[in-house]
Structures are given as C-alpha cells and as structure tokens.
Design a protein around this motif. Structure first.
Motif, PDB file in Angstrom:
ATOM      1  N   GLN A   7       0.842  -1.197   0.000  1.00  0.00           N
ATOM      2  CA  GLN A   7       0.000   0.000   0.000  1.00  0.00           C
ATOM      3  C   GLN A   7       0.884   1.256   0.000  1.00  0.00           C
ATOM      4  O   GLN A   7       0.614   2.225  -0.720  1.00  0.00           O
ATOM      5  N   LEU A  11       2.352   4.435  -3.383  1.00  0.00           N
ATOM      6  CA  LEU A  11       2.256   5.897  -3.288  1.00  0.00           C
ATOM      7  C   LEU A  11       3.302   6.588  -4.156  1.00  0.00           C
ATOM      8  O   LEU A  11       3.112   7.738  -4.545  1.00  0.00           O
ATOM      9  N   PHE A  16       0.637   8.902   2.689  1.00  0.00           N
ATOM     10  CA  PHE A  16      -0.624   8.258   3.024  1.00  0.00           C
ATOM     11  C   PHE A  16      -1.157   8.891   4.311  1.00  0.00           C
ATOM     12  O   PHE A  16      -0.575   8.705   5.379  1.00  0.00           O
ATOM     13  N   GLU A  44       0.869  10.631   9.023  1.00  0.00           N
ATOM     14  CA  GLU A  44       1.040  10.174   7.653  1.00  0.00           C
ATOM     15  C   GLU A  44       2.115   9.097   7.601  1.00  0.00           C
ATOM     16  O   GLU A  44       2.930   8.979   8.513  1.00  0.00           O
ATOM     17  N   TYR A  46       4.899   7.280   4.701  1.00  0.00           N
ATOM     18  CA  TYR A  46       5.501   7.434   3.381  1.00  0.00           C
ATOM     19  C   TYR A  46       6.780   6.596   3.298  1.00  0.00           C
ATOM     20  O   TYR A  46       7.266   6.093   4.318  1.00  0.00           O
TER      21      TYR A  46
END
Length: 172
Positions: A7, A11, A16, A44, A46
C-alpha cells in the motif's frame, strides 16, 4: 492499526494520510493508570530510500490516580511520534544498530505498540492532580484538599533529635 508494505509502495513518493481512533493496551503499564479512553492518531506514512516512515501525533485522555491524595483525575496527552521501518531484503544502505529502525513483520507495519511506547515514555514518573495538591495526612489519612484534619505533623531530623529532646520535643 496495520499498514501494508505494498500500500505504501504504490504511493511512489506520496504520503498516506492517517486519521484513526485506536485502542491502546496500557493496562498495568503505569502504576497510576486507572483507565484509558481510545486514542486518536493523526499523521502520515511514506517511503523514502527503502525506508517506511510513520509520523504524527497520538492524543487522548487517561484516568490517573493522584500520587499525593489518591483521587482519580483526567490526564490529557498529545504526543509526537516518528518511527522508521525497513524491509531487510530491500534496504539500500548499511544499517547501524543505533539508528532505531524497526524491521517489517510479514510486510506489515503495526504501529500500535509504538504509539503505546511513545505515550508511556511521555508520562511523568509521578503524576499529581494539581500543583497545589496537599495530599493525605500522614497521621490520620484525611484528604487535606477536602478538609483540614488539624493534625500537627512535625518531623525532626534524626541527627538533631538530641537537640529536640533538650527543648522538650520528640521525633514522632
């Protein structure tokens, strides 16, 4: 709360966003903790240079017991967290043991234990309900915040006890 490695890789340099309510297992992890409300984590996740980074703030409220008067009181917290994870098979540089990088487990990042650790490390060793808390009377146990018991508590330094006897006072 678990984040999947795939997931985050999808990105491609993006971040996220995370905004979730989480239940932290804090039972018996602090001597004054009575109960914990679900916490809120906003932040977040990342990826960069083969590392997976999760950062943000965890906030909420705990019910604590005052160290002086034993009364329950609410304690609000808002703690910053930044944790770095790596996939040991795809790391692009040498990892030093002091870098505090956590390995991925089953291609997932479970951030709950790290939120719990950040919160517990942020708590003071001893919490009191207020700076002006008078505590319990050591003679009769009355909460001195609620009423004055009238007990006179006078301690004499044992090294000076002989002088106290000269003046008619004895150590209690």
């Amino acid at each position: 709360m678990k984040l999947k490695k795939n997931q985050l890789l999808q990105l491609r340099g993006g971040k996220f966003p995370i905004d979730e309510t989480v239940k932290l297992n804090l039972a018996r992890k602090h001597q004054q903790l009575i109960s914990a409300e679900p916490a809120r984590f906003t932040g977040e996740a990342y990826t960069t240079s083969g590392l997976f980074i999760v950062e943000g703030r965890v906030s909420g409220e705990l019910t604590m017991e005052c160290a002086r008067c034993l009364v329950k009181f609410p304690y609000r917290y808002n703690v910053a967290i930044k944790e770095t994870f790596m996939d040991e098979n795809q790391i692009e540089f040498d990892v030093d043991e002091e870098m505090e990088i956590h390995p991925l487990e089953d291609d997932e990042i479970d951030i709950i234990p790290y939120l719990e650790a950040a919160l517990l490390l942020s708590l003071p060793h001893t919490l009191v309900c207020g700076e002006d808390c008078k505590g319990l009377c050591p003679e009769c146990g009355t909460n001195r915040n609620e009423k004055d018991c009238g007990c006179v508590v006078e301690r004499i330094d044992p090294r000076l006890a002989v002088l106290g006897e000269l003046f008619g006072k004895q150590d209690k």
